[in-house]
Design a protein around this motif. Structure first.
Motif, PDB file in Angstrom:
ATOM      1  N   MET A 122       0.834  -1.186   0.000  1.00  9.71           N
ATOM      2  CA  MET A 122       0.000   0.000   0.000  1.00  9.71           C
ATOM      3  C   MET A 122       0.882   1.255   0.000  1.00  9.71           C
ATOM      4  O   MET A 122       2.010   1.231   0.479  1.00  9.71           O
ATOM      5  CB  MET A 122      -0.924   0.007   1.212  1.00  9.71           C
ATOM      6  N   ARG A 123       0.320   2.335  -0.524  1.00 10.41           N
ATOM      7  CA  ARG A 123       1.041   3.606  -0.659  1.00 10.41           C
ATOM      8  C   ARG A 123       2.390   3.401  -1.367  1.00 10.41           C
ATOM      9  O   ARG A 123       3.402   3.979  -0.994  1.00 10.41           O
ATOM     10  CB  ARG A 123       1.222   4.269   0.709  1.00 10.41           C
ATOM     11  N   HIS A 124       2.334   2.576  -2.396  1.00 11.97           N
ATOM     12  CA  HIS A 124       3.518   2.304  -3.222  1.00 11.97           C
ATOM     13  C   HIS A 124       3.167   2.581  -4.689  1.00 11.97           C
ATOM     14  O   HIS A 124       2.923   1.655  -5.472  1.00 11.97           O
ATOM     15  CB  HIS A 124       3.980   0.853  -3.065  1.00 11.97           C
ATOM     16  N   PRO A 125       3.125   3.850  -5.071  1.00 17.63           N
ATOM     17  CA  PRO A 125       2.883   4.146  -6.487  1.00 17.63           C
ATOM     18  C   PRO A 125       4.024   3.624  -7.342  1.00 17.63           C
ATOM     19  O   PRO A 125       5.192   3.673  -6.933  1.00 17.63           O
ATOM     20  CB  PRO A 125       2.821   5.674  -6.513  1.00 17.63           C
ATOM     21  N   VAL A 126       3.689   3.111  -8.516  1.00 16.79           N
ATOM     22  CA  VAL A 126       4.716   2.681  -9.461  1.00 16.79           C
ATOM     23  C   VAL A 126       4.906   3.819 -10.457  1.00 16.79           C
ATOM     24  O   VAL A 126       4.028   4.111 -11.264  1.00 16.79           O
ATOM     25  CB  VAL A 126       4.325   1.378 -10.169  1.00 16.79           C
ATOM     26  N   HIS A 127       6.048   4.472 -10.376  1.00 16.68           N
ATOM     27  CA  HIS A 127       6.317   5.636 -11.209  1.00 16.68           C
ATOM     28  C   HIS A 127       6.790   5.258 -12.605  1.00 16.68           C
ATOM     29  O   HIS A 127       6.526   5.979 -13.571  1.00 16.68           O
ATOM     30  CB  HIS A 127       7.381   6.518 -10.546  1.00 16.68           C
ATOM     31  N   ARG A 128       7.491   4.134 -12.699  1.00 18.10           N
ATOM     32  CA  ARG A 128       8.028   3.745 -14.004  1.00 18.10           C
ATOM     33  C   ARG A 128       8.270   2.236 -14.038  1.00 18.10           C
ATOM     34  O   ARG A 128       8.701   1.643 -13.055  1.00 18.10           O
ATOM     35  CB  ARG A 128       9.325   4.482 -14.297  1.00 18.10           C
ATOM     36  N   VAL A 129       7.964   1.644 -15.184  1.00 19.08           N
ATOM     37  CA  VAL A 129       8.268   0.232 -15.425  1.00 19.08           C
ATOM     38  C   VAL A 129       9.210   0.161 -16.615  1.00 19.08           C
ATOM     39  O   VAL A 129       8.945   0.743 -17.675  1.00 19.08           O
ATOM     40  CB  VAL A 129       6.995  -0.577 -15.725  1.00 19.08           C
ATOM     41  N   GLU A 130      10.315  -0.538 -16.448  1.00 20.51           N
ATOM     42  CA  GLU A 130      11.259  -0.732 -17.541  1.00 20.51           C
ATOM     43  C   GLU A 130      11.694  -2.194 -17.559  1.00 20.51           C
ATOM     44  O   GLU A 130      11.403  -2.959 -16.634  1.00 20.51           O
ATOM     45  CB  GLU A 130      12.469   0.189 -17.375  1.00 20.51           C
ATOM     46  N   LYS A 131      12.373  -2.574 -18.609  1.00 19.25           N
ATOM     47  CA  LYS A 131      12.845  -3.956 -18.726  1.00 19.25           C
ATOM     48  C   LYS A 131      14.352  -3.958 -18.891  1.00 19.25           C
ATOM     49  O   LYS A 131      14.907  -3.180 -19.671  1.00 19.25           O
ATOM     50  CB  LYS A 131      12.183  -4.645 -19.915  1.00 19.25           C
ATOM     51  N   GLU A 132      14.975  -4.836 -18.114  1.00 20.89           N
ATOM     52  CA  GLU A 132      16.438  -4.911 -18.118  1.00 20.89           C
ATOM     53  C   GLU A 132      16.864  -6.359 -17.910  1.00 20.89           C
ATOM     54  O   GLU A 132      16.413  -7.007 -16.964  1.00 20.89           O
ATOM     55  CB  GLU A 132      16.994  -4.027 -16.999  1.00 20.89           C
TER      56      GLU A 132
END
Length: 497
Positions: free
Chosen positions: A256-266
């Motif tokens: 909770m209260r963990h916004p995902v600001h960016r998703v990338e692949k590596e």
């Protein structure tokens, strides 16, 4: 940068779609994490507490708990105990200046109500509803198989082919028509009162009116009311809480209260960047934060792979919601046991938004979790055009005027309403933007805009290998049933990968 534990699947957003997907994957033995930006579960079907009241954030009517329904099947599969709820024999009362229509769940009772209010056209309207129930059942039979639609790959097409049988072929005439076309068949297209009634129900369920609603979609939505409607004690957030507990009991994580600001692949793994430089790893992703947010979430490299283009997405029509949460003295509604009330102004049938049509949801008086003793919580909501709420200089004045318009309408039908109010909390699209992270305050998915608008639907596939999506902007669409089904579809695909 602090890299956290790796998961088989990460779900962005703890709305009904995300929670259903996570629970289904946990059931299949997957290691799952759900990331929620706010401090409440359920998204637009969540809740918040104020001054002893529990208020439902948006959606309020429980659906899908009838035998064979979406939640009946899901709860059975997960081994969950069905929450306490009140079955609604009267789905809602629909208030117009010259009449109140009782919208009954039971088909025969509803047909008798049709005869009472539409006597000169009752036979035609009943025949129209016979068709609604027939087509709705065909759609249910197809959707129950959790197809990927619209198909994005040859595999999707191949999986759809076994579903093409005599039953599904009967749907073909309804795939290239609108609800208005079906009204013409029964000579009802110019019956203004019935048309106004239907528009109210379709705006509530499909976000559009008879002239723009695809026929099969309208039939599926209208028949849903009659399959079973429920007031879930504790609000729909009770369902979200049960799914969350199941996920955690099966080894899943809820952040909770963990916004995902960016998703990338590596290096073949997805990296989810959250607050305070926390980074989580996952093999696969399910986005439950709506297509509206897709281009703000994925990295530029991943966005090159998706078929969902920003220029097209921003042009699609979507509504916002103006909402009032309030407490009310129990004496105000003492003369009715109906929990849901719709108010429609037939004098201005084109105004099915911004207070011209709205829904009032009352807490069950026997549900002590919703309000202090002697009080009930209520939610009033109407569709609203978004642009007007982003004009800062007029915002407060406009909010007050909209609030007063709807409260005065309820007062007209229920004298003493204004005097019985305890706490009044209005909310606008800015509220949904801030607290539920709905981009620009868009809620309820995309508004259908014609007979073939269903062809523009987004499937659970994003076009990016390992990234799926669910929620009200994804087929089969809005409402707790639609978003839950899309979550289950996404989970099915992740399990198959």
């Amino acid at each position: 940068m602090e890299v956290k534990v790796m998961y088989d699947a990460a779900i962005v957003g703890a709305g009904f779609g995300g929670l259903a997907a996570a629970a289904s994957l946990v059931k299949r033995g997957r290691k799952v994490a759900v990331f929620e930006a706010s401090n409440e579960l359920g998204g637009s079907a969540g809740k918040f507490d104020r001054q002893g009241y529990r208020f439902q954030s948006g959606a309020t009517v429980g659906m899908g708990f009838e035998p064979g329904g979406v939640f009946d099947q899901l709860y059975d599969e997960l081994g969950l105990e069905v929450p306490v709820m009140t079955t609604l024999d009267t789905i809602m009362d629909i208030h117009m200046p010259d009449r109140t229509i009782h919208y009954y769940r039971d088909r025969q009772a509803w047909y008798e109500e049709i005869e009472l209010h539409f006597p000169e056209k009752s036979a035609a309207i009943q025949a129209f509803y016979d068709e609604i129930f027939y087509v709705g059942a065909l759609v249910d039979r197809l959707i129950d198989k959790l197809p990927i639609f619209p198909p994005r790959t040859w595999k999707d097409v191949k999986n759809l082919l076994p579903m093409v049988d005599r039953s599904s072929l009967r749907l073909l005439p309804f795939l290239n028509q609108t609800v208005e076309d079906r009204l013409k068949k029964y000579g009802l297209e110019r019956h203004q009162l019935f048309r106004t009634f239907l528009n109210g129900e379709l705006m509530d369920s499909v976000q559009t009116s008879v002239e723009y609603c695809p026929a099969f979609l309208g039939c599926a939505a209208l028949q849903t009311f009659h399959k079973g409607a429920y007031a879930v004690h504790g609000g729909l957030a009770t369902i979200a809480e049960q799914l969350s507990e199941y996920i955690k009991s099966g080894g899943g994580e809820i952040y909770m209260r963990h916004p995902v600001h960016r998703v990338e692949k590596e290096a073949g793994m997805f990296l989810l960047h959250s607050k305070r430089n926390k980074v989580f790893q996952a093999k696969e992703i399910i986005l439950n934060n709506s297509v509206h947010n897709l281009h703000d979430t994925l990295s530029e490299e991943l966005l090159k792979q998706t078929y969902i283009k920003k220029t097209k997405e921003v042009q699609r029509e979507a509504w916002g919601a103006f909402i009032i949460h309030a407490g009310i003295d129990t004496s105000v509604f003492r003369n009715t046991d109906v929990l849901y009330h719709q108010f429609i102004d037939p004098e201005r049938p084109e105004e099915l938004h911004d207070g011209g049509q709205f829904l009032l949801s009352l807490s069950d008086p026997s549900d002590e979790s919703m309000a202090p003793e002697g009080k009930r919580s209520l939610t009033i909501s109407t569709h609203t055009e978004l642009e007007q709420w982003w004009q800062a200089e007029e915002y407060e004045e406009h909010k007050e005027a909209m609030k007063n318009r709807m409260l005065q309408t309820v007062e007209h039908y229920f004298p003493g309403f204004a005097e019985g109010l305890d706490i009044v909390l209005p909310g606008t699209p800015l509220t949904f933007h801030k607290w539920l992270r709905r981009k620009e305050g868009k809620v309820g998915g995309y508004a259908p805009d014609g007979r073939y608008s269903w062809l523009k639907s987004y499937s659970v596939r994003t076009g990016i290998d390992g990234v799926h999506q669910c929620g009200d902007t994804v087929f089969p669409g809005a409402g707790t049933l639609g978003v839950t089904l899309s979550g289950l579809m996404a989970a099915k695909e992740v399990s198959a990968d």
